[in-house]
Design a protein around this motif. Structure first.
Motif, short mmCIF file in Angstrom:
data_model
loop_
_atom_site.label_atom_id
_atom_site.label_comp_id
_atom_site.label_asym_id
_atom_site.label_seq_id
_atom_site.Cartn_x
_atom_site.Cartn_y
_atom_site.Cartn_z
N TYR A 93 -11.43 11.63 5.86
CA TYR A 93 -10.21 10.64 5.61
C TYR A 93 -9.78 10.56 3.89
CZ TYR A 93 -10.13 9.32 10.25
OH TYR A 93 -9.53 9.14 11.82
N GLU A 94 -11.08 11.00 3.16
CA GLU A 94 -10.77 11.00 1.81
C GLU A 94 -9.88 12.14 1.39
OE1 GLU A 94 -13.72 10.26 3.20
OE2 GLU A 94 -14.10 8.00 2.60
N ALA A 95 -10.12 13.24 2.15
CA ALA A 95 -9.35 14.41 1.76
C ALA A 95 -7.92 14.37 2.24
CB ALA A 95 -10.05 15.72 2.40
N LEU A 96 -8.03 13.73 3.28
CA LEU A 96 -6.59 13.53 4.09
C LEU A 96 -5.68 12.78 3.01
CD1 LEU A 96 -4.39 13.47 6.57
CD2 LEU A 96 -5.68 11.47 7.30
N TYR A 97 -6.35 11.47 2.47
CA TYR A 97 -5.70 10.75 1.74
C TYR A 97 -5.09 11.40 0.58
CZ TYR A 97 -4.35 6.60 -1.37
OH TYR A 97 -3.90 5.83 -2.28
N ARG A 98 -5.98 12.26 -0.19
CA ARG A 98 -5.75 12.91 -1.50
C ARG A 98 -4.38 13.76 -1.16
NH1 ARG A 98 -11.44 13.39 -1.91
NH2 ARG A 98 -11.33 15.57 -1.13
N ASN A 99 -4.58 14.70 -0.04
CA ASN A 99 -3.59 15.41 0.50
C ASN A 99 -2.12 14.46 0.57
OD1 ASN A 99 -1.81 16.99 2.91
ND2 ASN A 99 -2.95 18.38 1.57
N ARG A 130 -1.17 12.06 -0.95
CA ARG A 130 -0.66 11.37 -2.02
C ARG A 130 0.03 12.66 -2.82
NH1 ARG A 130 -2.68 6.87 -4.82
NH2 ARG A 130 -1.13 7.70 -6.52
N LYS A 131 -0.50 13.71 -2.60
CA LYS A 131 0.02 14.94 -3.56
C LYS A 131 1.32 15.35 -2.86
CE LYS A 131 -2.53 18.63 -2.96
NZ LYS A 131 -3.50 19.66 -3.28
N THR A 132 1.26 15.39 -1.45
CA THR A 132 2.50 16.17 -0.69
C THR A 132 3.52 15.16 -0.35
OG1 THR A 132 1.12 16.17 1.32
CG2 THR A 132 0.89 18.03 -0.11
N ASN A 164 7.78 10.29 -0.71
CA ASN A 164 8.42 8.84 -0.29
C ASN A 164 7.81 8.35 0.60
OD1 ASN A 164 10.58 9.76 -2.29
ND2 ASN A 164 11.53 10.86 -0.54
N ARG A 165 8.05 6.96 1.04
CA ARG A 165 7.74 6.25 1.98
C ARG A 165 7.92 6.86 3.39
NH1 ARG A 165 5.67 1.16 3.35
NH2 ARG A 165 6.37 0.34 5.25
N SER A 166 7.06 7.19 4.16
CA SER A 166 7.30 7.85 5.45
C SER A 166 6.50 6.97 6.67
CB SER A 166 6.58 9.17 5.32
OG SER A 166 7.16 9.85 4.30
N LEU A 167 7.04 7.37 7.72
CA LEU A 167 6.19 6.77 9.05
C LEU A 167 5.24 7.85 9.43
CD1 LEU A 167 5.78 4.96 11.54
CD2 LEU A 167 7.81 6.14 12.44
N HIS A 176 2.79 3.80 3.00
CA HIS A 176 3.81 4.30 4.19
C HIS A 176 3.57 3.30 5.43
CE1 HIS A 176 3.89 8.08 2.13
NE2 HIS A 176 2.55 8.19 1.89
N LEU A 177 4.25 3.55 6.38
CA LEU A 177 4.01 2.82 7.62
C LEU A 177 3.31 3.73 8.49
CD1 LEU A 177 4.81 0.49 9.32
CD2 LEU A 177 6.80 1.72 9.82
N LEU A 178 1.88 3.08 8.83
CA LEU A 178 0.88 3.75 9.42
C LEU A 178 0.85 3.26 10.71
CD1 LEU A 178 -1.68 5.96 9.59
CD2 LEU A 178 -2.80 3.94 8.68
N VAL A 179 0.73 4.34 11.80
CA VAL A 179 0.43 3.79 13.13
C VAL A 179 -0.68 4.69 13.61
CG1 VAL A 179 1.56 3.76 15.63
CG2 VAL A 179 2.85 3.39 13.49
N VAL A 180 -1.70 3.83 14.00
CA VAL A 180 -3.21 4.64 14.57
C VAL A 180 -2.79 4.77 16.10
CG1 VAL A 180 -5.47 4.87 14.56
CG2 VAL A 180 -4.46 3.96 12.56
N VAL A 181 -3.07 5.81 16.47
CA VAL A 181 -3.01 6.31 17.95
C VAL A 181 -4.50 6.73 18.34
CG1 VAL A 181 -1.80 7.46 19.90
CG2 VAL A 181 -0.58 6.91 17.71
#
Length: 426
Positions: free
Chosen positions: A305-311, A313-315, A318-321, A348-353
């Motif tokens: 999840y750390e690699a996901l967060y870095r990606n 932040r980079k890509t 704007n605030r997204s869903l 962002h607005l995060l929804v965990v499924v």
């Protein structure tokens, strides 16, 4: 043939039966030669297979065999179609009767559960006439490769269901949002309820009236589907893995997002981020998503999840869903990644499924027959309660969560998106 053998035995006692046996044997030989002549004098049946160039994952796909009798005789047929090895059909055959100079269409259904390339082989026909003393095999070269993509049929079904949602039939619910703006629209006179932070002091000094900057909300918002394809998502359910359920749901969800004129994006990760498609609303975006989902492979490593967060932040600027498809199997797994989820939810607005184990729940309510069942049901209820605790822990940290069965994943995700869209939460 049994009658001829019996007649030969009787001829040892009653000699005239010998001539009858000879006549019967000769007649059988003549019929056999006639049957061989009728079957092998020419090619009797032409066959063509009709199959879609793309099969739909975990759906019933119709395969058609069109038979054409070019002779003036009726035949009984045994059809063996060489289906792809992924279906493991070792004794697959179809039986039919085709009339003289007639056509016959045979249909059968295949349900693929693995994405990838599927190869159909030749079509073998075993023919026998009304005489039935001989059988002929005719082989038609019909090798063909088809691709199995995420469920396009389910995508269309979910699109029809979503059209009946209130946000489609009556439009988005207009909610007055204070202090949220995206793009400058105009300067207008202040009315009670406007955000005081938007007061334009220069325009106010010139007009001797309180003037405020008016902004309009961004129409095309960024919606991302993030799929965890790590070890925990390889768990099977009804012959399909959780990753495949997430892939089918992401395709249907992205189609609805594009229908609502929002921008759909895709990210797939495990130990690293392997797939990253920037959110867009172009006409070819859905095809790009479909192609990338078709190519996704499983990974037996742990999710990073750390690699996901870095990606992200980079890509994603704007605030997204963000809809994150994953499956936390314990509170420890959640706590290990909770801080990353909280940081994502702040930007962002995060929804965990994640998924509920319906088989485990059905087992837990069955009556126990012995002491071992009591222990096993206690452990099953512990896992079920832990899932509920995960939902509560996410809610306590301000993160929205969806827990549903794999079959209801597409509909639940789409309804959640439409609900957030109508409430102006994005």
């Amino acid at each position: 043939m049994g009658a001829i053998v019996f007649t030969f035995f009787v001829s040892f006692v009653v000699y005239p039966f010998y001539y009858l046996a000879i006549v019967l044997l000769t007649s059988c030989g003549i019929l056999l030669l006639l049957d061989i002549y009728l079957l092998f004098r020419q090619k009797l049946i032409t066959v063509k297979r009709e199959v879609a160039p793309v099969l739909s994952l975990n759906d019933d796909n119709n395969i058609r065999l069109i038979l054409n009798n070019v002779s003036d005789k009726r035949f009984r047929l045994k059809v063996i179609d060489e289906t792809p090895y992924q279906f493991n059909l070792r004794d697959f055959s179809l039986n039919t009767i085709i009339s003289k100079a007639g056509k016959e269409t045979i249909k059968y259904v295949l349900r693929p559960t693995i994405r990838g390339e599927y190869h159909f082989g030749n079509i073998n026909l075993f023919l026998s006439s009304d005489i039935g003393f001989a059988m002929k095999r005719e082989t038609t070269l019909a090798g063909k490769s088809v691709a199995v993509y995420p469920s396009v049929l389910q995508m269309k079904q979910q699109e029809l269901k979503a059209m009946n949602h209130i946000s489609f039939t009556q439009g988005d619910k207009q909610v007055r949002k204070l202090g949220r703006s995206y793009e400058f629209d105009q300067i207008k006179q202040y009315i009670p309820g406007d955000d005081p932070r938007n007061i334009n002091w220069k325009a106010t000094s010139r007009s001797n009236e309180i003037m405020v900057n008016h902004y309009e909300d961004e129409r095309s918002q960024q919606i991302y589907s993030i799929i965890d394809k790590s070890r925990i998502m390889k768990m099977p359910f009804n012959s399909l893995t959780l990753v495949d359920y997430a892939i089918n749901a992401s395709l249907a969800f992205s189609n609805i997002v594009l229908k609502k004129n929002d921008k759909a994006g895709l990210i797939c990760f495990s130990k690293s981020v392997d797939t990253c498609l920037k959110a867009d609303e172009g006409s070819g975006q859905l095809k790009k998503i479909l192609y990338l989902l078709h190519k996704e492979k499983y990974d037996y490593s742990e999710a990073n999840y750390e690699a996901l967060y870095r990606n992200i932040r980079k890509t994603i600027s704007n605030r997204s869903l963000i809809f994150l498809y994953t499956n936390f199997d314990s509170m420890y797994a959640l706590e290990r990644n909770l801080e990353v989820l909280r940081m994502l939810n702040r930007r962002h607005l995060l929804v965990v499924v994640f998924f509920e184990n319906t088989e485990l729940e059905s087992y837990s309510v069955q009556p126990a027959r012995n002491t071992l069942d009591i222990y096993q049901k206690t452990i099953a209820k512990k896992f079920i309660n832990e899932k509920e605790q995960i939902v509560m822990e996410l809610a306590r940290n301000g993160i929205q969560a969806i827990k549903c069965s794999p079959e209801e994943l597409s509909a639940t995700t789409i309804n959640k998106y439409l609900d957030l869209k109508s409430r102006g939460s994005i």
